[in-house]
Enzyme design. Structure first.
Site, short mmCIF file in Angstrom:
data_model
loop_
_atom_site.label_atom_id
_atom_site.label_comp_id
_atom_site.label_asym_id
_atom_site.label_seq_id
_atom_site.Cartn_x
_atom_site.Cartn_y
_atom_site.Cartn_z
N SER A 68 -34.36 -81.84 13.55
CA SER A 68 -34.99 -82.16 12.26
C SER A 68 -34.20 -81.69 11.04
O SER A 68 -34.56 -82.06 9.92
CB SER A 68 -36.40 -81.57 12.20
N LYS A 71 -33.11 -84.42 8.90
CA LYS A 71 -34.01 -85.08 7.95
C LYS A 71 -33.59 -84.81 6.50
O LYS A 71 -33.85 -85.61 5.61
CB LYS A 71 -35.45 -84.60 8.17
N TYR A 193 -33.18 -92.96 14.08
CA TYR A 193 -33.78 -91.62 13.98
C TYR A 193 -33.30 -90.71 15.12
O TYR A 193 -32.89 -89.57 14.89
CB TYR A 193 -35.31 -91.75 13.99
N TYR A 245 -42.51 -76.79 8.19
CA TYR A 245 -43.75 -77.40 8.67
C TYR A 245 -44.95 -76.56 8.25
O TYR A 245 -45.01 -76.07 7.13
CB TYR A 245 -43.70 -77.61 10.19
N VAL A 263 -36.05 -78.50 16.17
CA VAL A 263 -36.47 -78.01 17.49
C VAL A 263 -35.29 -77.67 18.41
O VAL A 263 -35.51 -77.16 19.51
CB VAL A 263 -37.46 -78.97 18.22
N1 GLN Z 1 -36.28 -85.32 17.37
C1 GLN Z 1 -37.38 -84.43 17.24
C2 GLN Z 1 -38.68 -85.21 17.28
O1 GLN Z 1 -38.72 -86.29 16.85
C3 GLN Z 1 -37.26 -83.69 15.92
C4 GLN Z 1 -38.40 -82.74 15.70
C5 GLN Z 1 -37.98 -81.43 15.08
O2 GLN Z 1 -36.84 -80.99 15.14
N2 GLN Z 1 -38.96 -80.73 14.53
O3 GLN Z 1 -39.68 -84.76 17.77
#
Ligand code: GLN
Length: 310
Positions: A68, A71, A193, A245, A263
């Site tokens: 993430s 993002k 994505y 988050y 993650v």
């Molecule tokens: N690729 C992971 C997902 O879509 C990214 C989530 C994350 O890093 N919080 O669940």
């Protein structure tokens, strides 16, 4: 703010040693099976400053799945590409929900709360796929340019693993499509994505690549404009309120820096006017944030007095 970094290498080593000696909880992400295979004992930290210093300790040069953290870069690309139209399709409020939650999205008619929860990042992925002829390539070359390193790569195993276990992200994308908030075909959006999430980078590369956010949108090394000062401010604001988050409030309360987690166990924190901290340790807490990574950022920010709220 502390500008003297002469004793920073020793500080970073001391922070890592303190964490190694602690018995911390946390669990490596396993809903993406390829991530479950990563050695949970990896631990790294890097600090890049806007005056060109890059310091690291532990596994600071070992590439890991940025997940993430991607993002942030997607958001900057989308802002650059379509300007304020983006904010008709995604909001800038904290969600108060887990990063992959689907509940709120229906109540709020397919408009994601912010661009750094999964729904928002999928929306951004749609903006990129529908506004670039080759969005995945454009994304990878953006990362390579920012880190000035052409060795940055997409981890194909992680990509495949995400694609095979991506039903929840597919559900989020289809739900937004049902509200006419997604333009491209869903498989194309998901492929973009998952590609950006599977990019592998080290703490050092990530810290360097985000320096523009600590420097009003300008890459301090090349002096190239990566985004406007207004957009750098906006991205930092979103990272302050939503980047960790549903732990963003606590992180602001105790650390006070715009930050983003993934993650894969990475955490990046922007210190405006100073530089970027990046940490990596795979075991995560229940919010999906690295336990040790968060501790390391917190420890360093406290020692150096880096909070933006001082
Ligand atoms: N690729 C992971 C997902 O879509 C990214 C989530 C994350 O890093 N919080 O669940």
């Amino acid at each position: 703010m502390i500008k003297d970094i002469s004793n920073l290498p020793a500080k970073l080593e001391a922070l890592l040693t303190a964490q190694k000696n602690k018995n911390s909880e946390g669990k490596v992400a396993d809903y993406i099976p390829a991530l479950a295979k990563v050695d949970p004992n990896h631990m790294g930290i890097s600090v890049a400053t806007i005056n060109g210093n890059v310091i690291g300790a532990g596994d600071s040069q070992v590439p890991f799945s940025i997940q993430s953290i991607s993002k942030v870069f997607g958001l900057v690309m989308a802002m650059n590409r379509i300007g304020d139209d983006l904010w008709q399709r995604v909001n800038m409020e904290p969600s108060g929900q887990p990063f992959n939650s689907i509940i709120q999205l229906e109540w709020e008619k397919g408009i994601p709360r912010n661009p750094v929860i999964n729904a928002g990042a999928l929306l951004v992925a749609d903006v990129l796929t529908s506004n670039y002829s080759a969005s995945k390539l454009a994304f990878l070359s953006f990362m390579r340019t920012l880190a000035s390193d052409d060795n940055i790569f997409i981890d194909k195993k992680v990509y495949q693993s995400e694609l095979t276990h991506g039903s929840r992200n597919a559900a989020l994308a289809y739900l937004m499509k049902s509200f006419d908030n997604i333009q491209s075909d869903i498989p194309e959006v998901l492929s973009h994505y998952f590609t950006q999430c599977s990019i592998a980078m080290s703490c050092q590369q990530l810290a360097k690549s985000l320096l523009f956010l600590a420097n009003k949108g300008l890459d301090p090394i090349s002096q190239k404009s990566i985004c406007s000062a207004r957009d750098a401010h906006r991205v930092n604001a979103i990272l302050s309120t939503s980047g960790m988050y549903d732990q963003s409030g606590e992180f602001a309360f105790s650390v006070g820096l715009p930050a983003k987690s993934g993650v894969g166990g990475g955490v990046v924190a922007i210190v405006p006017g100073y530089g970027v901290i990046c940490t990596w340790s795979p075991p995560l807490n229940t919010f999906g944030n690295s336990v040790i990574g968060t501790n390391l950022v917190s420890g360093l920010a406290e020692e150096l007095g880096l909070s933006i709220y001082h």
